[in-house]
Write an enzyme that holds these catalytic residues in place. Structure first.
Site, mmCIF file in Angstrom:
data_model
loop_
_atom_site.group_PDB
_atom_site.id
_atom_site.type_symbol
_atom_site.label_atom_id
_atom_site.label_comp_id
_atom_site.label_asym_id
_atom_site.label_seq_id
_atom_site.Cartn_x
_atom_site.Cartn_y
_atom_site.Cartn_z
ATOM 1 N N ARG A 123 39.612 49.726 31.342
ATOM 2 C CA ARG A 123 39.615 49.908 32.801
ATOM 3 C C ARG A 123 39.749 51.384 33.171
ATOM 4 O O ARG A 123 39.041 51.891 34.047
ATOM 5 C CB ARG A 123 40.748 49.099 33.429
ATOM 6 C CG ARG A 123 40.813 49.211 34.938
ATOM 7 C CD ARG A 123 41.939 48.379 35.503
ATOM 8 N NE ARG A 123 41.678 46.957 35.407
ATOM 9 C CZ ARG A 123 41.044 46.251 36.347
ATOM 10 N NH1 ARG A 123 40.609 46.854 37.434
ATOM 11 N NH2 ARG A 123 40.849 44.962 36.190
ATOM 12 N N ARG A 194 50.277 42.188 28.751
ATOM 13 C CA ARG A 194 49.047 42.749 28.202
ATOM 14 C C ARG A 194 49.207 44.236 27.924
ATOM 15 O O ARG A 194 49.988 44.930 28.583
ATOM 16 C CB ARG A 194 47.873 42.492 29.149
ATOM 17 C CG ARG A 194 48.013 43.027 30.542
ATOM 18 C CD ARG A 194 46.960 42.462 31.479
ATOM 19 N NE ARG A 194 45.605 42.644 30.990
ATOM 20 C CZ ARG A 194 44.534 42.046 31.511
ATOM 21 N NH1 ARG A 194 44.669 41.227 32.549
ATOM 22 N NH2 ARG A 194 43.335 42.242 30.992
ATOM 23 N N ASP A 317 40.068 43.069 45.304
ATOM 24 C CA ASP A 317 41.274 42.245 45.346
ATOM 25 C C ASP A 317 41.891 42.172 46.733
ATOM 26 O O ASP A 317 42.630 41.225 47.029
ATOM 27 C CB ASP A 317 42.313 42.792 44.364
ATOM 28 C CG ASP A 317 41.993 42.442 42.921
ATOM 29 O OD1 ASP A 317 41.121 41.588 42.704
ATOM 30 O OD2 ASP A 317 42.614 43.020 42.010
ATOM 31 N N ALA A 330 36.620 42.295 38.151
ATOM 32 C CA ALA A 330 35.971 43.591 38.349
ATOM 33 C C ALA A 330 34.505 43.427 38.733
ATOM 34 O O ALA A 330 33.982 44.175 39.570
ATOM 35 C CB ALA A 330 36.091 44.430 37.081
#
Length: 465
Positions: A123, A194, A317, A330
């Site tokens: 990202r 994560r 979002d 995304a």
């Protein structure tokens, strides 16, 4: 008259000034797309610099259709392409199923033929690529600027832009939105741990190094399923990572302490399943401290993303929350950017209000179906009948292993202008063929799961290739 800057063909300036609030992936893409279509663009970001938060994500073909239009960014994109296999495993390490992403197996014409779609992207690296492109195009990005929105009023008060795009994340609120659809953010009941880390963090000769070597021949996106959990391992030649999702992850802190320490997660993994492959546990232990303990929040879908006067529009979002299991967060943010810029290009300066509403109309049902897909995919992964799948591999395409070509083989530069201008019936063409749309909420999905009812989402319309 069109101009060329950094190899990018920019349409004649249309006089539309766009203020983008938020320098995330969706906001940055909105800036690039609107600039390419002739708008004057300014980006405002409250953080002091580009955020490094986030590990890996997927942007499919439908989110990659305009990469070719930015030659330098196209080159940057292809400096690191991970052509991953998608593997399904039991916790003990038995392979259930392996495939390539659906678009790699597709025999028809794809919507992004000039892009070698990388199943995984970091990202932070993707956003840096976007920022570098914006800088080459001289698009101003104002870092560490808290924003306020001014709009034109009946008394003639001045505002700085023709259009404001709110792209500052799920918890964001943008002053001036008067339509009441900024629905409250809710706790979904799930959380995810994560992290991404360099390959060098795994010692040579360790049990985990056996997993890492699996990426020498081809990068791997490996999912382990069982007992209401799923664990993903990201295995690439340069970067590694994991993502672990479970409904009780938040309560684990009370039992074992700070989840930022990867060794803490071992307790939870072992309690969730007693038969983990020792190499998987060793892989988790090898991760440096700094695991992101991310509560999966939710905002029910709101059909209206624009203010009543059409000068303010939510994106990414801020407009529509996604769970990672949708495989589309995304991608849909970038589709938003491409769609809105195209609508602005068609409408011109006098058609800004109409353009935002056309864009909103085009996008809602498609996005809402893909939001629901995140719930259904997670349910399939967490409740899989492993023995049945092992006996019949045709049952293995569960979760994000099945998305359907309708979702990723779509070009978002489409329009429904006649619907709004002439009142002609509007037919969605960006949803599963034959799909009958059904509204839903977090509450209705949780009730369905509690009642033990199966979702019919993937049998509603055509989800094949």
């Amino acid at each position: 008259m069109a101009t060329i800057v950094d190899g990018v063909k920019r349409l004649q300036e249309n006089g539309i000034k766009v203020i983008v609030i938020g320098a995330g992936v969706a906001g940055l893409q909105a800036a690039l797309e609107c600039w390419r279509k002739g708008c004057n663009v300014v980006v405002i970001e409250k953080d002091e610099k580009l955020s490094s938060i986030g590990d890996f994500f997927t942007i499919g073909p439908s989110g990659s259709t305009t990469v070719k239009d930015f030659p330098s960014m196209h080159s940057d994109y292809h400096k690191c392409v991970y052509d991953c296999s998608m593997d399904l495993y039991t916790p003990s390490g038995t392979e259930i199923f392996s495939m390539s992403p659906e678009w790699k197996e597709y025999s028809g014409k794809g919507v992004a033929p000039d892009v070698d779609i990388s199943f995984l992207k970091r990202r932070s690296e993707y956003a840096r690529m976007q920022v570098d492109q914006a800088e080459r195009l001289h698009i101003p990005i104002h870092w560490a600027d808290k924003f306020g929105v001014e709009v034109t009023t009946a008394s003639g008060k001045k505002f700085d832009g023709d259009l404001y795009i709110g792209a500052s994340g799920i918890g964001s609120t943008v002053p001036g939105f008067d339509f009441g659809s900024q629905v409250a953010v809710q706790d979904s009941g799930y959380a995810i741990a994560r992290v991404a880390f360099p390959r060098t963090a795994v010692p040579e000769g360790s049990l985990a190094s056996e997993l890492v070597r699996a990426a020498d021949s081809r990068p791997r996106f490996r999912t382990y399923i069982g007992n209401n959990i799923h664990l993903i391992l990201y295995l690439t030649p340069n970067w590694l990572g994991f993502a672990f999702t479970h409904p009780d992850l938040n309560s684990a802190k009370e039992s074992w302490g700070d989840l930022k320490d990867p060794s803490t997660l071992i307790h939870f993994l072992e309690e969730a399943n007693a038969s983990w492959d020792p190499a998987v546990l060793d892989f988790v232990r090898a991760a440096p401290s700094g695991v992101v303990d991310w509560k999966l929040r939710w905002r029910d879908g709101a059909e209206q993303w624009t203010s009543s006067n059409g000068r303010l529009v939510l994106m990414g979002d801020a407009a529509h929350a996604f769970f990672p299991t949708s495989g589309n967060d995304a991608t849909q943010g970038i589709e938003d950017a491409v769609s809105l810029a195209e609508c602005l290009s068609i409408g011109g300066k006098d058609g800004v209000v109409q353009a935002t509403k056309v864009h909103n109309k085009l996008r809602f049902e498609r996005v809402n179906i893909l939001q629901l897909l995140g719930f259904v995919n997670r349910e399939e992964l967490h409740n899989a009948d492993v023995e049945a799948i092992m006996a019949d591999k045709t049952k293995a395409k569960i979760g994000y292993f099945t998305l359907g070509s309708w979702s990723w083989n779509h070009d978002p530069e489409a329009k429904c202008l006649a619907h709004l201008t002439d009142g002609k019936p509007f037919q969605y063409t960006n949803v599963p063929p034959g799909h009958a749309y059904q509204p839903w909420t977090l509450e209705s999905e949780n009730k369905r799961l509690k009642d033990g009812a199966k979702s019919d989402l993937k049998s509603n319309g055509y989800w094949g290739m």
